[in-house]
Design an enzyme around this catalytic site. Sequence first.
Site, PDB file in Angstrom:
ATOM      1  N   THR A   9     -63.056  23.061   2.235  1.00 49.47           N
ATOM      2  CA  THR A   9     -62.671  22.147   1.124  1.00 49.47           C
ATOM      3  C   THR A   9     -61.496  21.290   1.457  1.00 49.47           C
ATOM      4  OG1 THR A   9     -62.191  22.321  -1.176  1.00 49.47           O
ATOM      5  CG2 THR A   9     -61.180  24.100   0.120  1.00 49.47           C
ATOM      6  N   ASN A  10     -61.137  20.304   0.715  1.00 46.96           N
ATOM      7  CA  ASN A  10     -60.216  19.084   0.783  1.00 46.96           C
ATOM      8  C   ASN A  10     -60.075  18.644   2.306  1.00 46.96           C
ATOM      9  OD1 ASN A  10     -58.942  19.817  -1.593  1.00 46.96           O
ATOM     10  ND2 ASN A  10     -57.776  21.577  -0.788  1.00 46.96           N
ATOM     11  N   ALA A  11     -61.453  18.383   2.721  1.00 50.69           N
ATOM     12  CA  ALA A  11     -61.469  17.678   4.131  1.00 50.69           C
ATOM     13  C   ALA A  11     -61.711  16.180   3.714  1.00 50.69           C
ATOM     14  CB  ALA A  11     -62.637  18.134   4.850  1.00 50.69           C
ATOM     15  N   GLY A  12     -62.006  15.999   2.432  1.00 55.15           N
ATOM     16  CA  GLY A  12     -62.197  14.474   2.128  1.00 55.15           C
ATOM     17  C   GLY A  12     -63.566  13.996   1.831  1.00 55.15           C
ATOM     18  N   LYS A  35     -72.848  14.792  -8.028  1.00 56.33           N
ATOM     19  CA  LYS A  35     -72.020  16.169  -7.593  1.00 56.33           C
ATOM     20  C   LYS A  35     -72.874  17.141  -8.552  1.00 56.33           C
ATOM     21  CE  LYS A  35     -68.114  18.088  -6.222  1.00 56.33           C
ATOM     22  NZ  LYS A  35     -67.964  18.280  -4.854  1.00 56.33           N
ATOM     23  N   GLU A 116     -72.900  15.229  -2.941  1.00 62.33           N
ATOM     24  CA  GLU A 116     -71.871  16.039  -2.484  1.00 62.33           C
ATOM     25  C   GLU A 116     -71.711  17.242  -3.006  1.00 62.33           C
ATOM     26  OE1 GLU A 116     -67.262  16.482  -2.854  1.00 62.33           O
ATOM     27  OE2 GLU A 116     -67.899  14.640  -3.274  1.00 62.33           O
ATOM     28  N   LEU A 152     -59.439  20.918  14.237  1.00 69.17           N
ATOM     29  CA  LEU A 152     -60.752  20.391  13.922  1.00 69.17           C
ATOM     30  C   LEU A 152     -61.762  20.580  14.985  1.00 69.17           C
ATOM     31  CD1 LEU A 152     -61.501  17.336  15.287  1.00 69.17           C
ATOM     32  CD2 LEU A 152     -59.334  16.622  14.277  1.00 69.17           C
ATOM     33  N   LEU A 176     -60.507  10.598   9.412  1.00 66.49           N
ATOM     34  CA  LEU A 176     -59.158  10.026   9.730  1.00 66.49           C
ATOM     35  C   LEU A 176     -58.209   9.255   9.306  1.00 66.49           C
ATOM     36  CD1 LEU A 176     -57.469  10.319  12.482  1.00 66.49           C
ATOM     37  CD2 LEU A 176     -58.475   8.097  13.409  1.00 66.49           C
TER      38      LEU A 176
END
Length: 218
Positions: A9-12, A35, A116, A152, A176
């Site tokens: 989670t929160n990787a984008g 979603k 997603e 990563l 990135l």
Amino acid sequence: MLFISATNTNAGKTTCARLLAQYCNACGVKTILLKPIETGVNDAINHSSDAHLFLQDNRLLDRSLTLKDISFYRYHKVSAPLIAQQEEDPNAPIDTDNLTQRLHNFTKTYDLVIVEGAGGLCVPITLEENMLDFALKLKAKMLLISHDNLGLINDCLLNDFLLKSHQLDYKIAINLKGNNTAFHSISLPYIELFNTRSNNPIVIFQQSLKVLMSFALK
């Protein structure tokens, strides 16, 4: 159909999904963002959830769309969908067969459907199914988003190992961030070495929108 998951989670995922959809639509590829399952939301007071952001983008194509058209299971608890469902709606388990049918209906209207997931590949949806199982049921291609921080390499390799063991097309892309100068000296050297030996190279998301669009459509 393209399923977007992540190393965690929160990787984008949401940011990358929106950027890819915007790129595709700008190229004339009619693309919708979905979603189907979201946790940690309170729609009564917060209109900035992932699905709300998707709806905002989708309405540029179809003003009639509502939140319920693109997001079907929504829970307050910040947790895996299975735990939130058991706590908030214990008599209504998430039906991935029904979701599969509803999501595939969008392929009749759109050139590309981007779905997603919630969290990473092994996040449980039911006692029997996780996000990877759901993507396989959808027969979708997989775009796995990685964070760009220290660690990563391990996260990408673990997910690559898991995805290689299943019958689906996938790409791994690193989200990135512009201010991460350490990435180029700490992580990029290994990624470049990995790519010389792999027939499925890890890409940097922001540099690979055209490649990822072609992958999703082929």
